[in-house]
Design a protein around this motif. Sequence first.
Motif, short mmCIF file in Angstrom:
data_model
loop_
_atom_site.label_atom_id
_atom_site.label_comp_id
_atom_site.label_asym_id
_atom_site.label_seq_id
_atom_site.Cartn_x
_atom_site.Cartn_y
_atom_site.Cartn_z
N LEU A 128 0.87 -1.17 0.00
CA LEU A 128 0.00 0.00 0.00
C LEU A 128 0.91 1.22 0.00
CD1 LEU A 128 -2.94 1.03 0.14
CD2 LEU A 128 -2.69 1.04 2.62
N CYS A 129 1.02 1.85 -1.15
CA CYS A 129 1.89 3.03 -1.30
C CYS A 129 3.34 2.73 -0.90
CB CYS A 129 1.35 4.21 -0.52
SG CYS A 129 -0.28 4.75 -1.06
N GLY A 130 3.81 1.56 -1.28
CA GLY A 130 5.22 1.23 -1.06
C GLY A 130 5.55 0.53 0.24
N LYS A 131 4.55 0.28 1.09
CA LYS A 131 4.79 -0.40 2.36
C LYS A 131 3.72 -1.45 2.58
CE LYS A 131 4.66 3.27 5.06
NZ LYS A 131 4.86 4.26 6.13
N PRO A 132 4.04 -2.49 3.37
CA PRO A 132 2.99 -3.47 3.68
C PRO A 132 1.89 -2.83 4.52
CG PRO A 132 5.03 -3.98 4.86
CD PRO A 132 5.31 -2.81 3.98
#
Length: 141
Positions: free
Chosen positions: A28-32
């Motif tokens: 989600l936007c580059g992060k878990p």
Amino acid sequence: MQNEPTVCVIIPVKERSTRLPGKNLKDLCGKPMMSYPIEAAKGARGVSRVVVTTESEKIKEIAEQYGAEVPFMRPVELTEDTVTSQQVLIHALDELKKLENYEPDYVLLLYPTSPLLSRERIEQAIALATEKNADSVLSGH
């Protein structure tokens, strides 16, 4: 001067998900997704500890990478779809008591699927519980 109450955030994160496989680890936007409530809790005033309860070594590694503690592993039988959040919390608190003799004044249950939960909202819940000397605070949507 009165000591601040201890507030332990517990985030139950299991690897297996029935309806949406791997949802807690979804990008989600580059992060878990599971990283967002960890970071919100870590930054919240009044939070003493952020503990993730999981059965997964992979999730343990990611949780620790984002600043959560994973002081014990959850038994696989406590990851079944029929298991309640209450059962998971009781296990986590029992483990913390057994391993560390740790008993927080307040427990804050956060879910890994709440990426929009803000640090301010966590602080409001803690403030409300302590000001009212409440035994529980429940957030509704």
